[in-house]
Scaffold this motif. Structure first.
Motif, PDB file in Angstrom:
ATOM      1  N   LYS A  84      34.869  67.264  10.024  1.00  0.00           N
ATOM      2  CA  LYS A  84      35.748  68.409  10.161  1.00  0.00           C
ATOM      3  C   LYS A  84      34.987  69.669   9.776  1.00  0.00           C
ATOM      4  N   PRO A  85      34.759  70.574  10.721  1.00  0.00           N
ATOM      5  CA  PRO A  85      35.069  70.450  12.147  1.00  0.00           C
ATOM      6  C   PRO A  85      34.249  69.340  12.805  1.00  0.00           C
ATOM      7  N   ARG A  86      34.693  68.912  13.977  1.00  0.00           N
ATOM      8  CA  ARG A  86      34.078  67.755  14.633  1.00  0.00           C
ATOM      9  C   ARG A  86      32.744  68.077  15.295  1.00  0.00           C
ATOM     10  N   SER A  87      32.405  69.367  15.432  1.00  0.00           N
ATOM     11  CA  SER A  87      31.135  69.717  16.051  1.00  0.00           C
ATOM     12  C   SER A  87      30.451  70.830  15.284  1.00  0.00           C
ATOM     13  N   LEU A  88      29.142  70.860  15.390  1.00  0.00           N
ATOM     14  CA  LEU A  88      28.302  71.881  14.767  1.00  0.00           C
ATOM     15  C   LEU A  88      27.357  72.394  15.844  1.00  0.00           C
ATOM     16  N   THR A  89      27.341  73.708  16.056  1.00  0.00           N
ATOM     17  CA  THR A  89      26.466  74.306  17.055  1.00  0.00           C
ATOM     18  C   THR A  89      25.562  75.332  16.397  1.00  0.00           C
ATOM     19  N   VAL A 102      14.713  68.511  14.280  1.00  0.00           N
ATOM     20  CA  VAL A 102      16.079  68.704  13.801  1.00  0.00           C
ATOM     21  C   VAL A 102      16.533  67.390  13.169  1.00  0.00           C
ATOM     22  N   ILE A 103      16.898  67.446  11.895  1.00  0.00           N
ATOM     23  CA  ILE A 103      17.405  66.283  11.173  1.00  0.00           C
ATOM     24  C   ILE A 103      18.914  66.446  11.053  1.00  0.00           C
ATOM     25  N   CYS A 104      19.662  65.530  11.679  1.00  0.00           N
ATOM     26  CA  CYS A 104      21.129  65.607  11.702  1.00  0.00           C
ATOM     27  C   CYS A 104      21.701  64.623  10.685  1.00  0.00           C
ATOM     28  N   TYR A 105      22.677  65.071   9.893  1.00  0.00           N
ATOM     29  CA  TYR A 105      23.273  64.186   8.902  1.00  0.00           C
ATOM     30  C   TYR A 105      24.666  64.692   8.549  1.00  0.00           C
ATOM     31  N   ASP A 106      25.333  64.029   7.625  1.00  0.00           N
ATOM     32  CA  ASP A 106      26.662  64.442   7.190  1.00  0.00           C
ATOM     33  C   ASP A 106      26.688  64.618   5.684  1.00  0.00           C
ATOM     34  N   GLU A 107      27.618  65.435   5.236  1.00  0.00           N
ATOM     35  CA  GLU A 107      27.774  65.724   3.810  1.00  0.00           C
ATOM     36  C   GLU A 107      29.265  65.709   3.488  1.00  0.00           C
ATOM     37  N   THR A 108      29.642  64.981   2.445  1.00  0.00           N
ATOM     38  CA  THR A 108      31.054  64.896   2.046  1.00  0.00           C
ATOM     39  C   THR A 108      31.341  65.885   0.929  1.00  0.00           C
ATOM     40  N   ARG A 109      32.395  66.665   1.139  1.00  0.00           N
ATOM     41  CA  ARG A 109      32.802  67.651   0.140  1.00  0.00           C
ATOM     42  C   ARG A 109      34.295  67.522  -0.145  1.00  0.00           C
ATOM     43  N   GLU A 110      34.682  67.975  -1.348  1.00  0.00           N
ATOM     44  CA  GLU A 110      36.094  67.967  -1.723  1.00  0.00           C
ATOM     45  C   GLU A 110      36.696  69.328  -1.429  1.00  0.00           C
ATOM     46  N   THR A 111      37.849  69.346  -0.759  1.00  0.00           N
ATOM     47  CA  THR A 111      38.511  70.595  -0.427  1.00  0.00           C
ATOM     48  C   THR A 111      39.307  71.112  -1.615  1.00  0.00           C
ATOM     49  N   ARG A 112      39.858  72.301  -1.459  1.00  0.00           N
ATOM     50  CA  ARG A 112      40.623  72.921  -2.560  1.00  0.00           C
ATOM     51  C   ARG A 112      41.858  72.109  -2.938  1.00  0.00           C
ATOM     52  N   GLU A 117      36.309  65.668   2.784  1.00  0.00           N
ATOM     53  CA  GLU A 117      36.008  65.848   4.194  1.00  0.00           C
ATOM     54  C   GLU A 117      34.513  65.760   4.438  1.00  0.00           C
ATOM     55  N   SER A 118      34.172  65.245   5.599  1.00  0.00           N
ATOM     56  CA  SER A 118      32.761  65.138   5.988  1.00  0.00           C
ATOM     57  C   SER A 118      32.382  66.317   6.867  1.00  0.00           C
ATOM     58  N   LYS A 119      31.279  66.947   6.524  1.00  0.00           N
ATOM     59  CA  LYS A 119      30.751  68.066   7.289  1.00  0.00           C
ATOM     60  C   LYS A 119      29.461  67.642   7.975  1.00  0.00           C
ATOM     61  N   LEU A 120      29.280  68.098   9.199  1.00  0.00           N
ATOM     62  CA  LEU A 120      28.022  67.864   9.895  1.00  0.00           C
ATOM     63  C   LEU A 120      27.002  68.898   9.436  1.00  0.00           C
ATOM     64  N   ARG A 121      25.768  68.441   9.268  1.00  0.00           N
ATOM     65  CA  ARG A 121      24.690  69.308   8.796  1.00  0.00           C
ATOM     66  C   ARG A 121      23.434  69.057   9.633  1.00  0.00           C
ATOM     67  N   CYS A 122      22.584  70.076   9.701  1.00  0.00           N
ATOM     68  CA  CYS A 122      21.277  69.938  10.355  1.00  0.00           C
ATOM     69  C   CYS A 122      20.222  70.649   9.528  1.00  0.00           C
ATOM     70  N   ASN A 123      19.069  70.041   9.406  1.00  0.00           N
ATOM     71  CA  ASN A 123      17.884  70.711   8.885  1.00  0.00           C
ATOM     72  C   ASN A 123      16.970  71.014  10.061  1.00  0.00           C
ATOM     73  N   PHE A 124      16.520  72.250  10.163  1.00  0.00           N
ATOM     74  CA  PHE A 124      15.614  72.669  11.234  1.00  0.00           C
ATOM     75  C   PHE A 124      14.225  72.811  10.630  1.00  0.00           C
ATOM     76  N   LEU A 125      13.337  71.894  10.954  1.00  0.00           N
ATOM     77  CA  LEU A 125      11.993  71.877  10.386  1.00  0.00           C
ATOM     78  C   LEU A 125      11.032  72.637  11.298  1.00  0.00           C
ATOM     79  N   VAL A 126      10.269  73.548  10.695  1.00  0.00           N
ATOM     80  CA  VAL A 126       9.307  74.345  11.450  1.00  0.00           C
ATOM     81  C   VAL A 126       7.918  74.160  10.844  1.00  0.00           C
ATOM     82  N   GLU A 127       6.923  74.668  11.541  1.00  0.00           N
ATOM     83  CA  GLU A 127       5.552  74.524  11.070  1.00  0.00           C
ATOM     84  C   GLU A 127       5.280  75.451   9.888  1.00  0.00           C
ATOM     85  N   GLY A 128       4.494  74.937   8.936  1.00  0.00           N
ATOM     86  CA  GLY A 128       4.049  75.723   7.795  1.00  0.00           C
ATOM     87  C   GLY A 128       2.533  75.835   7.771  1.00  0.00           C
TER      88      GLY A 128
END
Length: 240
Positions: A84-89, A102-112, A117-128
């Motif tokens: 929730k939300p069901r998509s991440l852009t 791009v590393i796609c994963y989920d993260e669970t958080r507690e609402t107020r 709820e599970s949130k979709l997350r992405c890490n964007f890895l670039v060159e260093g």
């Protein structure tokens, strides 16, 4: 070993953003997409209007392999009905001759109101700029602290924070979790070995996904401005 996505047809399709009809090493950006979303509902991934894996769900632990992409900014959408939300852009800025992941994963958080709820997350890895053999391990598990061993040496991982281990070429690093060996990483070249711990929603077991690249560096995700927003909001995108 996890199988790769079925990508053999990508370069004969007319759909952007994939290069076709030419040497993919010429004028291309290179992208690796890894799905580590550990929710029980299926995960789908869209890149520039093209649905990876033929539009079929992408299983946890699967990777696209290295894709040759037309340089430019491309929309990337991750979708799972259990989140929730069901998509991440987000928008991926890809430059010619550079590698990204791009590393796609989920993260669970507690609402107020106390719901989880599970949130979709992405890490964007670039060159260093770092060079040489190096190992980074990141936990994408829900546990606040995760104990592992690297060739017998105990390490405590904090979620989404990078642990950098001292290594050298020729080493073989055994990654273990609760007495179970997850992988043996052979340090065969002066590259960055990036390992991500994730949970398999079917078995409940912990797995390790590995990316090997000379220049990619780990970057944590941005906090989403749309965490309390509606379906389809952006968040967790590339860092500035």
């Amino acid at each position: 070993m996890k199988r790769h996505l079925l990508l053999a047809t990508l370069f004969v399709l007319t759909n952007p953003p994939f290069l076709r009809g030419q040497d993919p090493a010429v004028g291309a950006a290179f992208l690796n997409v890894v799905n580590l979303v550990a929710l029980r509902e299926p995960t789908t991934i869209d890149l520039g209007g093209f649905r990876l894996n033929g539009g079929e769900p992408v299983a946890p632990g699967e990777t696209s392999g290295l894709l040759a992409i037309v340089p430019g900014s491309h929309a990337f959408t991750l979708e799972n009905r259990a989140a929730k939300p069901r998509s991440l852009t987000l928008t991926l800025p890809l430059e010619a001759g550079k590698a990204y992941a791009v590393i796609c994963y989920d993260e669970t958080r507690e609402t107020r109101d106390g719901r989880r709820e599970s949130k979709l997350r992405c890490n964007f890895l670039v060159e260093g700029d770092e060079e040489g053999a190096r190992l980074t391990v990141v936990s994408l598990l829900q546990d606040p602290l995760v104990g592992i061993e690297l060739s017998g040496a105990p390490v405590t991982l904090v979620p989404r924070q990078a642990h950098k281990a001292a290594i050298k070429e020729g080493d073989e690093i055994v990654v273990s979790h609760k007495g179970r060996d997850l992988a043996t990483i052979a340090i065969e070249k002066p590259a960055h070995y990036l390992g991500f711990l994730y949970g398999d929603p079917e078995t409940g077991e912990v797995g390790l996904s590995l990316i090997v690249n000379e220049k990619l560096e780990y970057q944590p995700p941005l906090e989403s401005d749309g965490d309390e927003g509606e379906e389809g909001g952006e968040g967790g995108g590339p860092e500035e």
